[in-house]
Design an enzyme around this catalytic site. Structure first.
Site: not given
Ligand code: ADP
Length: 448
Positions: A242, A255, A258, A279, A382-383, A422
């Site tokens: 991220h 996010e 932004r 991302r 992050h993921h 993602r």
């Protein structure tokens, strides 16, 4: 004597809780098993919201959207690596999942946008607070109302499988005592492996040393347990970093900041990329800067529009000043450079066109209302997009694409839906869509 259940749910994140509630409502006797001392998993940290197209709440706000466009943008964001069949199902069921939540008194009726999307389709709470806490507290209320058993500080060590079907799980409690729970169906909702450094580095050596935004429980144990039963995995090397993580606290800067109008500025005082890109791309641009970090810059209007901003201020890592030049001074940035960057960006907002980096969304308003704010950020793990393979019933598949009888999986433990990247807002959609579906299928299997 072993306890008997229709459905055992492993994990108390969004996917597990949604699955348990749905299975219970279909008449199953359900238990939720959670290895951590608290409920909510990584879901409780989810910030931005839940994506869905063609929803009632979009229509109420006059937002025109289509499932087809949502599908295409998610596929593009995922670098066309997404499993098209699962993605179709995801997009198709998303508006129903928004309604499922609403009917469980979890209403996500405010709408914003995330990177890689062209339309406001990220649903969040009416007060514009982070989605995770709101979602988990709403789901927990539903779990309590139904008196569903929840075992905390209890971890599933093994899924038991005999004569071609699941028979239960072996659990280990906080005193290290192990016992067997019998079950007709098992739902694996154990989340991803971002907090398992060894596993991350095994698939992506270059991510050694990166901080992670995830809770400690995100270790990927569900993947290992399912592999023992023969489950196949996909996209294990697709790990998302991220772009905006505060490095001293590993705290994720949503996010939605932004999406609410903030910009990214280098230490030199210049914008360097389209902040509303996906991302993976934004992260790569930050890593390419000499400092490998950047600043999220916003004004009072962005703060007022986003509850998360106040949380960041409360945590003490936001630098603020009444005027841009004073802000620049405080963060060691060239004063003229920052002022010129803001003036130029504000002109792009005015003309609704970004001549420099082609930012086409969330050019919300000029950044000219003091105080001004800055948060230093760099990317963090992050993921994990990869995971076990499932079919559109959420049944876990082996390497011959055959169903492993009695076992379902939903949420981040599953691979394929998000492809190589993602989209923000698609994880919450994923856990509610496929969590409820897993609950339904597991309950039906238990009745068989
Ligand atoms: P998702 O977003 O897919 O719902 P989360 O990360 O929110 O996933 O939740 C997964 C939960 O599963 C976490 O709370 C984690 O602690 C829990 N968990 C992971 N492995 C086990 C295990 N072996 N036994 C019990 N709970 C587990």
């Amino acid at each position: 004597a072993p306890q008997n259940y229709d459905v055992v749910v492993i994990g108390s994140g969004g996917a597990g809780l949604a699955a348990a509630i749905q299975a219970c409502d279909e008449g199953a006797h359900v238990v939720i098993i959670e290895k951590m001392p608290t409920i909510g998993g990584n879901t409780i940290k989810a910030s931005v919201g839940m994506n869905a197209a063609e929803t009632r709440f979009q229509k109420l706000k006059g937002i025109e959207d289509s499932k087809e466009l949502f599908y295409e943008e998610t596929l593009k964001g995922g670098k066309f690596k997404n499993n098209p069949i699962l993605l179709r199902e995801f997009v198709e069921l998303a508006p129903e999942a928004i309604e499922w939540l609403a009917s469980h008194e979890i209403e996500l009726n405010d709408i914003t946008i995330t990177g890689g999307m062209s339309i406001d389709r990220t649903h969040r709470p009416a007060d514009r607070s982070a989605v995770g806490g709101f979602l988990i507290s709403g789901l927990v209320k539903n779990v309590n109302k139904r008196n569903i058993d929840v075992l905390l500080e209890t971890s599933v060590a093994e899924i038991l499988f005999e004569n071609d079907t699941v028979t239960g799980v072996k659990v280990v409690d906080e005193y290290n005592d192990s016992r067997i729970l019998n079950a007709k169906s098992v739902i694996v909702a154990t989340g991803g492996f971002s907090a398992n450094r060894e596993m991350v580095v095994k698939y992506r050596p270059e991510l050694d040393g990166f901080v992670t935004t995830n809770h400690k429980g995100a270790t990927g144990s569900g993947i290992a347990m399912l592999q023992k039963l023969g489950a196949d995995t996909v996209d294990m090397g697709e790990i998302q970093i991220h772009p905006t993580v505060e490095q001293t606290t590993s705290y994720l800067i949503s996010e939605s900041i932004r999406g609410g109008g903030a910009i990214l500025v280098s230490q030199e005082g210049k914008r360097f990329f389209n902040e509303m890109e996906t991302r993976d791309k934004v992260s790569a641009e930050i890593i390419a800067l000499p400092e490998k970090s950047a600043w999220v810059i916003f004004d009072e209007q962005v703060r007022l529009n986003n509850k998360a901003a106040d949380e960041y201020i409360g945590r003490g890592f936001v630098v603020s000043a009444p005027f841009p030049n004073e802000l620049a001074l405080k963060i060691n940035m060239d004063q003229d450079a920052l002022q010129q960057t803001l003036a130029r960006y504000n002109q792009f907002v005015e003309q609704q066109h970004d001549d420099d980096f082609g930012r086409a969304t969330a050019l919300r308003h000029p950044l000219n209302h003091g105080p001004f704010y800055a948060i230093r950020i760099a990317p963090g793990v992050h993921h994990t997009m990869g995971g076990v393979t499932i079919n559109t019933d959420t049944a876990v598949l082996d390497s011959h694409k055959q169903v492993i009888d009695g076992v379902w999986a939903a949420g981040e433990v599953v691979g394929g839906i998000h492809g190589a990247n993602r989209i923000g807002g698609n994880a919450v959609a994923d856990i509610i869509i496929f969590g409820t579906l897993a609950g339904r299928r597991a309950a039906a299997h238990a009745r068989r």
